[in-house]
Scaffold this motif. Structure first.
Motif, mmCIF file in Angstrom:
data_model
loop_
_atom_site.group_PDB
_atom_site.id
_atom_site.type_symbol
_atom_site.label_atom_id
_atom_site.label_comp_id
_atom_site.label_asym_id
_atom_site.label_seq_id
_atom_site.Cartn_x
_atom_site.Cartn_y
_atom_site.Cartn_z
ATOM 1 N N SER A 7 25.075 47.234 45.939
ATOM 2 C CA SER A 7 24.126 46.351 46.010
ATOM 3 C C SER A 7 24.494 44.837 46.081
ATOM 4 O O SER A 7 25.690 44.424 45.245
ATOM 5 N N GLY A 8 23.811 43.837 46.124
ATOM 6 C CA GLY A 8 24.188 42.528 46.057
ATOM 7 C C GLY A 8 24.561 41.766 47.337
ATOM 8 O O GLY A 8 24.981 40.521 47.057
ATOM 9 N N GLY A 9 24.812 42.353 48.480
ATOM 10 C CA GLY A 9 25.060 41.580 49.571
ATOM 11 C C GLY A 9 24.164 40.581 50.149
ATOM 12 O O GLY A 9 22.993 40.710 49.440
ATOM 13 N N GLY A 10 24.439 39.829 51.131
ATOM 14 C CA GLY A 10 23.562 38.765 51.517
ATOM 15 C C GLY A 10 24.152 37.658 52.339
ATOM 16 O O GLY A 10 25.387 37.886 52.898
ATOM 17 N N SER A 11 23.539 36.677 52.488
ATOM 18 C CA SER A 11 23.835 35.679 53.451
ATOM 19 C C SER A 11 23.961 34.122 52.698
ATOM 20 O O SER A 11 23.081 33.817 51.895
ATOM 21 N N VAL A 12 25.075 33.891 52.754
ATOM 22 C CA VAL A 12 25.219 32.355 52.028
ATOM 23 C C VAL A 12 25.919 31.388 52.902
ATOM 24 O O VAL A 12 26.752 31.662 53.745
ATOM 25 N N GLN A 13 26.160 30.356 52.362
ATOM 26 C CA GLN A 13 26.725 29.144 53.058
ATOM 27 C C GLN A 13 28.126 29.095 52.639
ATOM 28 O O GLN A 13 28.444 29.627 51.586
ATOM 29 N N MET A 82 32.156 36.972 43.681
ATOM 30 C CA MET A 82 32.561 36.159 44.629
ATOM 31 C C MET A 82 32.300 34.785 44.909
ATOM 32 O O MET A 82 31.124 34.593 45.021
ATOM 33 N N ASN A 83 33.371 33.805 44.605
ATOM 34 C CA ASN A 83 32.854 32.502 44.597
ATOM 35 C C ASN A 83 33.889 31.694 45.579
ATOM 36 O O ASN A 83 34.814 32.489 46.192
ATOM 37 N N SER A 84 33.451 30.535 45.861
ATOM 38 C CA SER A 84 34.020 29.713 47.030
ATOM 39 C C SER A 84 34.185 30.617 48.294
ATOM 40 O O SER A 84 35.085 30.732 48.913
ATOM 41 N N LEU A 85 33.182 31.013 48.613
ATOM 42 C CA LEU A 85 33.219 32.129 49.768
ATOM 43 C C LEU A 85 33.428 31.251 51.111
ATOM 44 O O LEU A 85 33.023 30.224 51.443
ATOM 45 N N LYS A 86 34.135 31.917 52.196
ATOM 46 C CA LYS A 86 34.620 31.242 53.605
ATOM 47 C C LYS A 86 33.879 32.234 54.507
ATOM 48 O O LYS A 86 33.781 33.458 54.333
ATOM 49 N N PRO A 87 33.757 31.565 55.572
ATOM 50 C CA PRO A 87 33.310 32.449 56.874
ATOM 51 C C PRO A 87 33.854 33.536 57.145
ATOM 52 O O PRO A 87 33.594 34.370 57.431
ATOM 53 N N GLU A 88 35.459 33.502 56.883
ATOM 54 C CA GLU A 88 36.237 34.545 57.154
ATOM 55 C C GLU A 88 35.976 35.798 55.974
ATOM 56 O O GLU A 88 36.655 36.836 56.032
ATOM 57 N N ASP A 89 35.223 35.654 55.194
ATOM 58 C CA ASP A 89 34.871 36.594 54.173
ATOM 59 C C ASP A 89 33.631 37.391 54.517
ATOM 60 O O ASP A 89 33.558 38.408 54.177
ATOM 61 N N THR A 90 33.152 37.059 55.648
ATOM 62 C CA THR A 90 32.219 37.863 56.355
ATOM 63 C C THR A 90 32.472 39.347 56.691
ATOM 64 O O THR A 90 33.594 39.422 57.344
ATOM 65 N N ASP A 91 31.888 40.241 56.131
ATOM 66 C CA ASP A 91 32.288 41.599 56.563
ATOM 67 C C ASP A 91 31.354 42.605 55.624
ATOM 68 O O ASP A 91 30.496 42.255 54.930
ATOM 69 N N LYS A 92 31.627 43.867 55.974
ATOM 70 C CA LYS A 92 30.729 44.757 54.997
ATOM 71 C C LYS A 92 31.713 45.421 54.088
ATOM 72 O O LYS A 92 32.830 45.600 54.433
ATOM 73 N N SER A 111 40.804 61.559 48.479
ATOM 74 C CA SER A 111 39.843 62.051 47.542
ATOM 75 C C SER A 111 38.818 61.114 47.217
ATOM 76 O O SER A 111 38.027 61.405 46.307
ATOM 77 N N ALA A 112 39.043 59.592 47.683
ATOM 78 C CA ALA A 112 38.204 58.947 47.101
ATOM 79 C C ALA A 112 36.950 58.800 47.835
ATOM 80 O O ALA A 112 36.624 59.551 48.918
ATOM 81 N N TYR A 113 35.640 58.293 47.030
ATOM 82 C CA TYR A 113 34.415 58.393 47.366
ATOM 83 C C TYR A 113 34.055 56.910 47.739
ATOM 84 O O TYR A 113 34.395 55.936 46.915
ATOM 85 N N TYR A 114 33.271 56.617 48.677
ATOM 86 C CA TYR A 114 32.965 55.256 49.121
ATOM 87 C C TYR A 114 31.333 55.329 49.189
ATOM 88 O O TYR A 114 30.773 56.383 49.647
ATOM 89 N N GLY A 115 30.869 54.063 49.062
ATOM 90 C CA GLY A 115 29.416 53.967 49.344
ATOM 91 C C GLY A 115 29.259 53.649 50.780
ATOM 92 O O GLY A 115 29.874 53.740 51.437
ATOM 93 N N HIS A 116 27.676 53.325 51.067
ATOM 94 C CA HIS A 116 27.609 53.035 52.343
ATOM 95 C C HIS A 116 27.760 51.527 52.707
ATOM 96 O O HIS A 116 27.640 51.220 54.086
ATOM 97 N N GLY A 117 28.124 50.628 51.770
ATOM 98 C CA GLY A 117 28.549 49.346 52.074
ATOM 99 C C GLY A 117 27.401 48.408 52.054
ATOM 100 O O GLY A 117 26.112 48.832 52.054
#
Length: 124
Positions: A7-13, A82-92, A111-117
């Motif tokens: 949880s916690g993703g979103g859009s920022v400048q 995540m601080n000082s975010l950059k456009p290149e950090d855009t991803d899932k 054997s790793a388990y991953y979430g849906h992102g």
């Protein structure tokens, strides 16, 4: 049944901050690593930050100095600040858990388990 929920993703400048959280339920092992990965469609998954059961932490070069990973063993959660975010950090971004004794990035194998992102979008 193992569940990994982000949880916690979103859009920022650019320059802004986001906090990603991950809850793991039902994981049957007592010594495990947790981490965050990023992936775009058609691209390979890339490690961002990881933490072992003893608290040892690994960061990608792009994450160092800007992102902070923390883990709560009691709650089975891992957080990525995540601080000082950059456009290149855009991803899932995906949360992962795998059992030790492999350490660092090597801990995450077949054997790793991953979430849906959760999507992180950083605009100019």
């Amino acid at each position: 049944q193992v569940r990994v929920v982000e949880s916690g993703g979103g859009s920022v400048q650019a320059g802004g901050s986001l906090t990603l959280s991950c809850l793991v339920r039902g994981y049957p092992y007592s010594h495990y690593c947790m981490g965050w990965f990023r992936q775009s469609a058609g691209e390979e998954r890339e490690g961002v930050a990881a933490v072992d059961s003893d608290g040892s932490i690994s960061y990608s070069n792009s994450a160092k100095g800007r992102f902070t990973i923390s883990k709560d063993n009691f709650k089975n959660t891992v957080t990525l600040q995540m601080n000082s975010l950059k456009p290149e950090d855009t991803d899932k971004y995906f949360c992962a858990v795998d059992r030790e004794p492999r350490r660092g990035w090597n801990c995450f194998g077949l054997s790793a388990y991953y979430g849906h992102g959760t999507q992180v979008t950083v605009s100019q």
